[in-house]
Design a protein around this motif. Structure first.
Motif, short mmCIF file in Angstrom:
data_model
loop_
_atom_site.label_atom_id
_atom_site.label_comp_id
_atom_site.label_asym_id
_atom_site.label_seq_id
_atom_site.Cartn_x
_atom_site.Cartn_y
_atom_site.Cartn_z
N MET A 3 0.87 -1.14 0.15
CA MET A 3 0.08 -0.09 0.01
C MET A 3 0.85 1.20 -0.05
O MET A 3 1.98 1.41 0.95
N ASP A 4 0.50 2.17 -1.06
CA ASP A 4 1.51 3.48 -1.06
C ASP A 4 1.00 4.45 0.21
O ASP A 4 0.10 4.26 0.82
N SER A 5 1.93 5.29 0.44
CA SER A 5 1.52 6.40 1.23
C SER A 5 0.27 7.38 1.02
O SER A 5 -0.40 7.77 2.15
N ALA A 6 0.06 7.46 -0.13
CA ALA A 6 -1.25 8.31 -0.59
C ALA A 6 -2.37 7.52 -0.26
O ALA A 6 -3.52 8.03 0.27
N THR A 7 -2.22 6.15 -0.49
CA THR A 7 -3.48 5.53 0.13
C THR A 7 -3.74 5.42 1.47
O THR A 7 -4.77 5.48 1.88
N LEU A 8 -2.65 5.15 2.16
CA LEU A 8 -2.85 5.07 3.38
C LEU A 8 -3.15 6.66 4.10
O LEU A 8 -4.18 6.72 5.01
N LEU A 9 -2.87 7.75 3.52
CA LEU A 9 -3.26 8.97 4.05
C LEU A 9 -4.67 9.17 3.59
O LEU A 9 -5.34 9.53 4.61
N GLU A 10 -5.23 8.56 2.34
CA GLU A 10 -6.64 8.69 2.29
C GLU A 10 -7.42 8.04 3.14
O GLU A 10 -8.50 8.41 3.71
N LYS A 11 -6.76 6.81 3.75
CA LYS A 11 -7.76 5.83 4.75
C LYS A 11 -7.73 6.49 5.89
O LYS A 11 -8.76 6.56 6.73
N ALA A 12 -6.65 7.17 6.32
CA ALA A 12 -6.62 7.99 7.55
C ALA A 12 -7.55 9.12 7.58
O ALA A 12 -8.11 9.30 8.74
N LYS A 13 -7.45 9.75 6.50
CA LYS A 13 -8.60 10.95 6.54
C LYS A 13 -9.84 10.56 6.43
O LYS A 13 -10.71 11.31 6.95
N ALA A 14 -10.29 9.47 5.66
CA ALA A 14 -11.48 9.11 5.90
C ALA A 14 -11.97 8.56 7.33
O ALA A 14 -13.18 8.87 7.52
N ALA A 15 -11.04 8.15 8.02
CA ALA A 15 -11.43 7.70 9.48
C ALA A 15 -11.52 8.70 10.50
O ALA A 15 -12.53 8.55 10.98
N THR A 16 -10.76 9.86 10.29
CA THR A 16 -11.06 10.93 11.09
C THR A 16 -12.35 11.76 10.83
O THR A 16 -12.72 12.28 11.68
N ASP A 17 -12.56 11.64 9.48
CA ASP A 17 -13.74 12.33 9.26
C ASP A 17 -15.10 11.38 9.75
O ASP A 17 -16.18 12.25 9.89
N ASN A 18 -14.98 10.29 9.98
CA ASN A 18 -16.15 9.53 10.59
C ASN A 18 -15.89 9.89 12.27
O ASN A 18 -16.89 9.28 12.93
N ALA A 19 -15.00 10.37 12.73
CA ALA A 19 -14.80 10.49 14.22
C ALA A 19 -15.79 11.83 14.58
O ALA A 19 -15.26 12.96 15.01
N THR A 20 -16.89 11.58 14.67
CA THR A 20 -18.10 12.64 14.94
C THR A 20 -18.91 12.26 16.10
O THR A 20 -18.92 11.01 16.47
N VAL A 21 -19.72 13.01 16.61
CA VAL A 21 -20.47 12.94 17.73
C VAL A 21 -21.68 11.87 17.21
O VAL A 21 -22.27 10.94 18.13
N ARG A 22 -21.95 12.04 15.92
CA ARG A 22 -23.01 11.04 15.35
C ARG A 22 -22.73 9.45 15.34
O ARG A 22 -23.61 8.76 15.26
N ARG A 23 -21.30 9.43 15.45
CA ARG A 23 -20.89 8.10 15.65
C ARG A 23 -21.37 7.29 17.01
O ARG A 23 -21.36 6.32 16.96
N VAL A 24 -21.31 8.23 17.91
CA VAL A 24 -21.72 7.69 19.36
C VAL A 24 -23.29 7.92 19.58
O VAL A 24 -23.75 6.78 20.19
N PHE A 25 -23.82 8.89 19.10
CA PHE A 25 -25.24 9.06 19.54
C PHE A 25 -26.35 9.02 18.61
O PHE A 25 -27.57 8.84 18.80
N GLY A 26 -25.90 9.45 17.41
CA GLY A 26 -26.95 9.72 16.31
C GLY A 26 -27.32 11.05 16.60
O GLY A 26 -26.76 12.18 17.00
N GLU A 27 -28.50 11.49 15.79
CA GLU A 27 -28.83 12.68 15.37
C GLU A 27 -29.69 13.34 16.71
O GLU A 27 -30.11 12.48 17.59
N PRO A 28 -29.55 14.56 17.09
CA PRO A 28 -30.53 15.08 18.12
C PRO A 28 -31.57 14.82 17.94
O PRO A 28 -32.48 14.68 17.02
N ILE A 29 -32.36 14.95 19.16
CA ILE A 29 -34.08 14.38 19.16
C ILE A 29 -34.91 15.53 19.85
O ILE A 29 -34.53 16.12 20.86
N GLU A 30 -36.06 15.68 18.94
CA GLU A 30 -36.95 16.78 19.50
C GLU A 30 -38.27 16.14 19.65
O GLU A 30 -38.73 15.64 18.59
N ARG A 31 -38.62 16.39 20.94
CA ARG A 31 -39.99 15.75 21.03
C ARG A 31 -41.10 16.72 22.11
O ARG A 31 -40.42 17.03 23.15
#
Length: 130
Positions: free
Chosen positions: A1-29
């Protein structure tokens, strides 16, 4: 695996590090909004290599020093719920998330310390009786 592919995968992983990964969307009721909050952290690593600049203790069969190689990698992602903001009638309140594991470990530490102190006290009393 070349370094460009590795960097692309690392960027994709960090883009997924959001609060929605833990909780989902805010809830209104019924006029109440629950806004979940999480602690999300990510880290990465790298590496490289090629030749070895020096002698080695393990020469190849021809008696020449072995040539170095290299590689590397690594990535970590940690996401923990922190709590929730409750928005109701213009007021905001905070309800922290309860980490049962920390409570259990804290109780175990207290129990071990209490047992060690009790043992120390009993030893001193037994020495005084002698």
């Amino acid at each position: 695996m070349d370094s460009a592919t590795l960097l692309e995968k690392a960027k994709a992983a960090t883009d997924n590090a959001t609060v929605r990964r833990v909780f989902g969307e805010p809830i209104e009721r019924d006029g109440i909004v629950l806004l979940p909050v999480a602690t999300v952290s990510a880290g990465g690593g790298g590496g490289a290599g090629k030749g070895f600049a020096g002698k080695t203790e393990n020469p190849d069969p021809a008696g020449e020093p072995s040539q170095g190689e290299g590689s590397g990698g690594g990535f970590g992602l940690n996401a923990k719920p922190a709590g929730v903001f409750i928005l109701k009638d213009g007021d905001v309140t905070w309800k922290p998330a309860l980490d049962v594991n920390k409570i259990v470990v804290g109780g175990q530490v207290i129990a071990v310390v209490a047992l060690l102190v009790a043992r120390s006290i009993l030893r001193r009393q037994l020495r005084k009786r002698r």
